[in-house]
Design a protein around this motif. Sequence first.
Motif, short mmCIF file in Angstrom:
data_model
loop_
_atom_site.label_atom_id
_atom_site.label_comp_id
_atom_site.label_asym_id
_atom_site.label_seq_id
_atom_site.Cartn_x
_atom_site.Cartn_y
_atom_site.Cartn_z
N ARG A 95 2.89 -23.54 -3.90
CA ARG A 95 1.65 -23.01 -3.35
C ARG A 95 0.54 -24.06 -3.41
O ARG A 95 -0.25 -24.21 -2.47
CB ARG A 95 1.25 -21.73 -4.10
N SER A 96 0.51 -24.82 -4.49
CA SER A 96 -0.48 -25.89 -4.61
C SER A 96 -0.26 -26.96 -3.53
O SER A 96 -1.23 -27.47 -2.95
CB SER A 96 -0.39 -26.51 -6.00
N GLU A 97 1.00 -27.27 -3.26
CA GLU A 97 1.32 -28.26 -2.22
C GLU A 97 0.86 -27.78 -0.85
O GLU A 97 0.36 -28.57 -0.04
CB GLU A 97 2.82 -28.53 -2.20
N VAL B 276 -1.62 -25.75 -0.23
CA VAL B 276 -3.08 -25.84 -0.20
C VAL B 276 -3.52 -27.28 0.06
O VAL B 276 -4.39 -27.54 0.91
CB VAL B 276 -3.68 -25.31 -1.52
N GLU B 277 -2.92 -28.23 -0.64
CA GLU B 277 -3.29 -29.63 -0.45
C GLU B 277 -2.96 -30.10 0.97
O GLU B 277 -3.73 -30.87 1.57
CB GLU B 277 -2.56 -30.51 -1.48
N GLY C 261 -10.13 -30.04 -3.10
CA GLY C 261 -9.69 -28.84 -3.80
C GLY C 261 -10.56 -28.40 -4.95
O GLY C 261 -10.91 -27.22 -5.08
N GLY D 290 -6.05 -20.71 -1.85
CA GLY D 290 -4.95 -20.00 -2.48
C GLY D 290 -5.03 -18.50 -2.26
O GLY D 290 -4.01 -17.82 -2.17
N ALA E 165 -9.95 -25.06 -3.51
CA ALA E 165 -8.50 -24.81 -3.59
C ALA E 165 -8.21 -23.35 -3.91
O ALA E 165 -7.27 -22.76 -3.35
CB ALA E 165 -7.88 -25.71 -4.65
N GLN E 166 -8.99 -22.75 -4.79
CA GLN E 166 -8.78 -21.34 -5.12
C GLN E 166 -9.08 -20.44 -3.94
O GLN E 166 -8.41 -19.42 -3.73
CB GLN E 166 -9.63 -20.97 -6.33
N LYS F 49 4.24 -21.89 -8.23
CA LYS F 49 2.87 -22.38 -8.34
C LYS F 49 2.74 -23.77 -7.73
O LYS F 49 1.76 -24.07 -7.03
CB LYS F 49 2.45 -22.39 -9.81
#
Length: 208
Positions: A112-114, A116-117, A129, A100, A96-97, A109
Amino acid sequence: MTMGLTLDALQITQAGRPLVRLSAHVPPGQVLTVMGPSGSGKSTLLSAVIGALPAGFTLSGRILLNGDEITTQPTAQRRIGLLFQDDVLFPHLSVAQNLGFGLRQGGTKAERSERVEAALERMGLAGFGPRDPASLSGGQRARVALARTLLAEPLALLLDEPFSRLDQTLRAQIRDLVFHETRNLPVILVTHDPEDARAAAGPVVSPI
């Protein structure tokens, strides 16, 4: 405005010797395949397009993206993605990083996480992730590298023999995935494999 990637009378020389001569227009949705043996200037061409031509080479001609000349723009401003032979994942970051890192600036945040997922799910890697890149198979690493490149929202994509280190079955799978996921972008592929060129289903040229 002319959409796509245009190489206008592009020439790269080294010590006065012409290494690459190419004029081409690659519209969105087309893959231009540049074929030639090792040392023929294929990767040097991509370095010029991305804005990272090594010292000792001289470039003339113009590079345009969606009608705007980018010949002298810094690499970070060109919005051109590049997939290498190696996946170039950061070993000290989780999957995941790594993704990102490819995201463009902006958003909360959570947003951005959504993203990536969603990218992982699109690549068939939902839930991957937290994983360490070292724990992934070659095919999974290739999918993560592709997702990271696409999360940067490139306007064009360069492929530097990204399938060459994969076995035959996996190569066909990843190649189909790359061409499907980038079907709305202008793409330049450099390769020495005729199967890559056939799968790309676009024009095939020599670097000189």
